[in-house]
Design a protein around this motif. Structure first.
Motif, mmCIF file in Angstrom:
data_model
loop_
_atom_site.group_PDB
_atom_site.id
_atom_site.type_symbol
_atom_site.label_atom_id
_atom_site.label_comp_id
_atom_site.label_asym_id
_atom_site.label_seq_id
_atom_site.Cartn_x
_atom_site.Cartn_y
_atom_site.Cartn_z
ATOM 1 N N LYS A 144 0.954 -1.158 0.005
ATOM 2 C CA LYS A 144 0.037 -0.041 0.062
ATOM 3 C C LYS A 144 0.818 1.274 0.048
ATOM 4 N N SER A 145 0.454 2.230 -0.915
ATOM 5 C CA SER A 145 1.336 3.594 -0.868
ATOM 6 C C SER A 145 0.122 4.611 -0.791
ATOM 7 N N GLU A 146 0.079 5.415 0.094
ATOM 8 C CA GLU A 146 -0.826 6.214 0.151
ATOM 9 C C GLU A 146 -0.227 7.700 0.870
ATOM 10 N N VAL A 147 -0.291 8.757 -0.113
ATOM 11 C CA VAL A 147 0.858 9.741 0.224
ATOM 12 C C VAL A 147 -0.138 11.204 -0.003
ATOM 13 N N LYS A 148 0.130 12.122 0.283
ATOM 14 C CA LYS A 148 -0.532 13.441 0.201
ATOM 15 C C LYS A 148 0.128 14.594 0.123
ATOM 16 N N VAL A 149 0.063 15.593 -0.854
ATOM 17 C CA VAL A 149 0.674 16.857 -0.779
ATOM 18 C C VAL A 149 -0.228 18.012 -1.201
ATOM 19 N N VAL A 150 -0.456 18.673 -0.105
ATOM 20 C CA VAL A 150 -1.605 19.952 -0.413
ATOM 21 C C VAL A 150 -0.592 21.109 -0.275
ATOM 22 N N THR A 151 -0.966 22.109 -1.389
ATOM 23 C CA THR A 151 -0.335 23.269 -1.358
ATOM 24 C C THR A 151 -1.282 24.591 -1.320
#
Length: 424
Positions: A144-151
């Motif tokens: 599993k790979s669950e990643v986030k970037v919020v700008t």
């Protein structure tokens, strides 16, 4: 912590498909629904609505009126895994490891007068999520790979005259993610695997800058530069089921340095007449920054390999290369209320056949898009878009973290977008 676990942390982005997102590597295009309708052709020159804050911040001064643009894009990805060999004994290869996901966005632009404009945007520049079935044959190389970037991007724009506008905005980027993979444990290989789970986050600063030149009333040229962003992630690694009961459930401090790449976008918007407008553009992404991933875990006991072992310091080769993407699109103003859009785009993948991962099994892709804008009043516009993407078949060959695993991936995806702009 297995080094393969963090192969995808390079993305650390808003939850979107790793191999099926609508830009190369783990980058996202979905910051504009009106732009989605033309395949993102003309993204740095169109300045259709407040989403130009991302596409080209210089376009804010060309909007003339204050406005708010909000939207959401959804991605429905499909993967067919064929010609699989090896991996965990008795493991499955169902594919479709990317759940149905959505990407929100929001922008506001305020005209200050005398050519100045100010804006604020929130969006996702990168994205990644994959989640294979529990008995996936290649789970030692990624589960599993669950990643986030919020700008968040506050931005200023200035129009020198009717011909030249510029814009600049710092980007405040928050990155977080969770990654898991299985650990082979003899003598019950494939039946009683261990599990490694890592989490990490960081906040880092970058910037976007752009210029728009309009040599004639019908021709507009745009150039946008999105800076690199350097992250120094801090987090922890949990270990379970490894056969050493005293260490199951233990947590170790983890760190990882990642730099997301520079992106340069150039485009042209050409108005042919009162109804037809043509868009074209190219995007260069400096994926060659990603040579390898180095992960460090602190305090790992010698029985688990210590700091030099597979749960200590590890290096995973990536060797990505720079990519180009190109798009061409068209819009047709049917009447005062309706505008119809379409576009075609092609995009190179940064991966190679030697180092390609089960977490990012991506290849070169082509996408076709259709969209429409509906303005029931002069102040309100609704935008819709749909895209279909198909990738070339790619091969994954992994060794070294359990039984060797190889397979051919066939990836495709549908993208859907809905947005609205209110002018005031």
């Amino acid at each position: 912590m297995k080094k393969v676990m963090l192969k995808s942390t390079i993305g650390l982005a808003v939850a979107v498909a790793s191999s099926q997102i609508f830009a190369s590597g783990f980058a996202l295009n979905e910051q504009s629904i009106s732009g989605m309708g033309t395949g993102f052709a003309g993204r740095s020159s169109a300045a259709e609505d407040a989403s130009t804050l991302y596409g080209n911040p210089a376009g804010m001064s060309l909007l003339k009126r204050d406005q708010v643009t909000v939207g959401v894009a959804a991605i429905d990805a499909k993967t067919n895994i064929k010609n699989e060999k090896g991996g965990a004994p008795g493991g499955s290869n169902d594919g479709d490891m990317v759940p149905f996901t959505s990407v929100p966005m929001g922008f506001i632009v305020k005209q200050l007068g005398d050519g100045w404009a100010f804006g604020l945007g929130a969006y996702a520049p990168f994205g990644l999520i994959t989640n294979y079935e529990s008995d996936f044959a290649g789970r030692y190389y990624g589960k599993k790979s669950e990643v986030k970037v919020v700008t968040l991007q506050p931005t200023i724009s200035y129009a020198f005259n009717d011909m030249v506008s510029i814009g600049f905005g710092p980007t405040i980027n928050r990155i977080s993610g969770q990654l898991t993979s299985a650990v082979p444990f003899a003598p019950t290989l494939g039946k009683n695997d261990g599990r490694v789970n890592v989490k990490g986050d960081d906040t880092a600063i970058g910037y976007n800058v752009g210029i728009i030149v309009q040599p004639t009333e019908s021709t507009r040229l745009g150039l946008t530069y999105h800076s690199k962003v350097k992250y120094e992630l801090d987090g922890h690694t949990n270990i379970s089921g490894i056969g050493f009961g005293a260490y199951n459930g233990n947590r170790y401090k983890a760190s990882l340095d990642i730099t997301t790449p520079e992106i340069v976008d150039f485009s042209i918007t050409q108005k042919l007449d009162d109804q037809w407008t043509v868009y074209a553009g190219s995007t260069w992404t400096r994926w060659s920054r990603l040579k390898d991933i180095t992960v460090n875990n602190e305090g790992v006991p010698a029985r688990l390999g210590g700091t030099a072992g597979p749960i200590g310091t590890s290096v995973e080769q990536q060797n990505w290369h720079d990519t180009w993407a190109s798009a061409i699109g068209v819009s047709y103003k049917l009447n005062k209320e309706w505008v119809l859009r379409s576009g075609l785009s092609v995009d190179q993948a940064p991966t190679n056949n030697t180092d390609r991962s089960v977490r990012i099994p991506t290849g070169d892709r082509k996408a076709i898009s259709f969209g429409a804008g509906y303005s029931p009043t002069d102040d309100l516009t609704f935008d819709v878009a749909v895209s279909y993407l198909k990738e070339e078949d790619v091969k994954v060959n992994r060794t070294g973290k359990g039984p060797a695993y190889s397979a051919t991936y066939q990836n495709s995806a549908w993208g859907y977008g809905l947005g609205a702009t209110y002018k005031f």
